[in-house]
Motif scaffolding. Structure first.
Motif, PDB file in Angstrom:
ATOM      1  N   ASN A 342       0.785  -1.199   0.149  1.00 23.09           N
ATOM      2  CA  ASN A 342      -0.260  -0.037   0.068  1.00 23.09           C
ATOM      3  C   ASN A 342       0.703   1.337   0.019  1.00 23.09           C
ATOM      4  O   ASN A 342       0.891   1.939   0.977  1.00 23.09           O
ATOM      5  CB  ASN A 342      -0.842   0.051   1.220  1.00 23.09           C
ATOM      6  N   HIS A 400      -8.076  -2.152   5.123  1.00 19.90           N
ATOM      7  CA  HIS A 400      -7.592  -1.056   4.199  1.00 19.90           C
ATOM      8  C   HIS A 400      -7.252   0.288   4.900  1.00 19.90           C
ATOM      9  O   HIS A 400      -8.223   0.394   6.153  1.00 19.90           O
ATOM     10  CB  HIS A 400      -8.512  -0.784   3.056  1.00 19.90           C
ATOM     11  N   GLU A 432      -6.728  -4.306  -6.538  1.00 18.65           N
ATOM     12  CA  GLU A 432      -6.406  -4.667  -5.015  1.00 18.65           C
ATOM     13  C   GLU A 432      -4.890  -5.458  -5.160  1.00 18.65           C
ATOM     14  O   GLU A 432      -4.141  -4.972  -4.116  1.00 18.65           O
ATOM     15  CB  GLU A 432      -7.346  -5.351  -4.269  1.00 18.65           C
ATOM     16  N   GLN A 446      -3.007  -3.492  -2.180  1.00 18.19           N
ATOM     17  CA  GLN A 446      -3.565  -2.041  -1.897  1.00 18.19           C
ATOM     18  C   GLN A 446      -3.925  -2.221  -0.310  1.00 18.19           C
ATOM     19  O   GLN A 446      -3.876  -0.984   0.037  1.00 18.19           O
ATOM     20  CB  GLN A 446      -5.030  -1.845  -2.710  1.00 18.19           C
ATOM     21  N   TYR A 447      -4.056  -3.174   0.195  1.00 11.79           N
ATOM     22  CA  TYR A 447      -4.445  -3.335   1.676  1.00 11.79           C
ATOM     23  C   TYR A 447      -3.128  -3.451   2.505  1.00 11.79           C
ATOM     24  O   TYR A 447      -2.138  -3.488   2.172  1.00 11.79           O
ATOM     25  CB  TYR A 447      -5.211  -4.417   1.611  1.00 11.79           C
TER      26      TYR A 447
END
Length: 486
Positions: A342, A400, A432, A446-447
């Motif tokens: 992320n 997230h 993601e 993304q998390y």
């Protein structure tokens, strides 16, 4: 609901988090459903947007008593059952001005929930000056006196010390802190923090909680604690090393990446390797540093080139972004195992924005605009390395904390160059997970997978990075994602 409040005295960083986690671990091993709350006493708006150099963790303040009672009842286990015990870590040091409202809130809270449902663990320091070698109890006495003066009486006094407490010292603390000797718990320096739950267990902490809080604990073999002991023993016997370059913006303060480091440690321990983290300030990898401080520039690149894998954790703002991109480019070209957890840096004036602000959020406002919490990611490919690491899952729920996303207009452009967006959100609108074809391990998510990593159950993206860095990922996948008993 039973509440266990963990406070700390004498110095910050005394180990309240480790004690809170250890208490939760041994209670969970007894078959109880346990949840946890961390409170940092900072009365600021949007403390979560601080730089880690200012502070590390966000806070909660308003309506704290009702908030705690609501949060404590939210199920956290897979069976969906309501927790029976809530362990609350109150950050800061007793006596600090910023913690006063929180101490007062819990002074009132103990009466609201009744004494039989509330107890307090106070973590304190017993220093041992090298000049005399004598364990000093005065700091702990003063800290407990301060806490009692504020209306909280500790049920357990956990003493952090370099060596095991002498019997006479334990009795002295008992006498002047108004607790029984069995309520004075020694947590001396050990080879691994994973031994702390075993220390608490050996000193009868579970038995004490059984009596004090009337916990419904059955007398039966505790498999989880057996596994924990095996893991602790194994951590002391690690011989092989695996190095990971952590390229970030806040590397001067290792606590800035505490969750990331723990996730790496969990994964390294799972594959029987001792972790070596090489901290690299991303700005030191940039051409500007070569001109201004060439020694620092070359040292940073030497660290990067000598690492077995590369990790780029999340961060905000423009500073150091170019250095992160340089590190990612090098890992891609050199086929070095890489994980991007992320990253959110971007140039708002770019004519070709790869990373964009999410449309539903106000780009002019920092706080309260993030996409937060647990969200589902759907795997779009059965050949995804990350999908296999998650146990051939078709979806995964991860936490997230971001305000930006990959520009979906450029999806096809990336895929034409060998990248695969193997994970997307439920609507198929947000990218993601990305993987690179023809590379040992090149993964971006993304998390924040580090938030769900556990010592006995490491995070799959981090486990994949460590396996690849150790040269064992291919064989692990061939074996159906099973580690050998050794």
């Amino acid at each position: 609901m039973k509440y266990i409040l963990v406070t700390g005295g004498v110095i910050s960083g005394i180990g309240k988090g480790i004690i809170a986690s250890s208490v939760g671990t041994i209670l969970k091993s007894c078959g109880l459903h346990v949840t946890a709350i961390k409170i940092d006493p900072y009365i600021n708006i949007d403390a979560g947007t601080f730089s880690p150099y200012e502070h590390v963790v966000p806070h909660i303040t308003d309506a704290i008593q009702e908030w705690v009672m609501r949060q404590a009842r939210i199920p956290v286990d897979d069976d969906g059952l309501e927790p029976q015990v809530c362990v609350i870590e109150l950050g800061g040091t007793v006596g600090d001005i910023e913690s006063m409202p929180f101490i007062e809130a819990f002074r009132q809270f103990q009466f609201k929930v009744k004494r039989e449902n509330f107890c307090n663990i106070h973590v304190s320091l017993v220093p041992q000056p090298s000049a005399t070698g004598e364990q000093k109890t005065k700091p702990t006495q003063n800290s407990v006196r301060e806490l009692r003066g504020l209306g909280l009486s500790p049920d357990l006094v956990v003493c952090r010390c370099a060596t095991p407490l002498d019997t006479a010292v334990k009795e002295k603390i008992s006498m002047f802190c108004h607790v029984e000797p069995e309520q004075v718990i020694c947590v001396h320096d050990v080879t691994s923090i994973y031994r702390v739950p075993l220390l608490l267990e050996d000193q009868g902490v579970v038995d004490y909680f059984c009596r004090r809080l009337d916990l419904p604990i059955e007398t039966r073999p505790r498999k989880m604690l057996t596994k924990w002991k095996e893991m602790s023993d194994r951590s002391d016997r690690l011989l092989e090393h695996c190095s990971i370059a952590l390229v970030g913006k806040y590397t001067k303060f290792s606590d800035s990446y505490a969750s990331v480091i723990k996730a790496l440690e969990h994964s390294a321990l799972a594959i029987n390797y001792k972790l070596e983290v090489k901290y690299i300030d991303s700005a030191d990898l940039e051409p500007a540093t070569l001109q201004q401080e060439p020694v620092k520039y070359h040292e940073a690149w030497q660290k990067l080139c000598s690492a077995g894998g590369v990790l780029v954790p999340g961060g905000f703002g423009v500073r150091g972004t170019e250095g992160k991109i340089q590190a990612i480019s090098w890992a891609r070209k050199q086929k070095k195992p890489f994980l991007d957890a992320n990253s959110t840096e971007f140039d708002p004036e770019s004519k070709h924005p790869v990373v964009i602000d999410m449309p539903e959020h106000n780009p002019g406002q920092m706080g309260g605009t993030m996409r937060l919490g647990k969200r589902r990611t759907i795997f779009k490919s059965g050949n995804s390395v990350l999908s296999k690491l998650y146990g051939d899952a078709d979806h995964v729920d991860e936490r997230h904390r971001h305000r930006f996303e990959v520009n979906p207009d450029l999806k096809q452009h990336f895929e034409d160059k060998g990248f695969s967006f193997v994970g997307q959100d439920v609507e198929g609108e947000r990218m993601e997970v990305i993987e690179l074809d023809d590379h040992p391990y090149f993964v971006g998510v993304q998390y924040h997978p580090e938030f769900t990593s556990r010592p006995i159950k490491p995070s799959p993206p981090y486990l994949g990075l460590l396996l690849a860095a150790a040269g064992k990922l291919h064989s692990y996948l061939l074996k159906g994602c099973r580690l050998s008993p050794r």
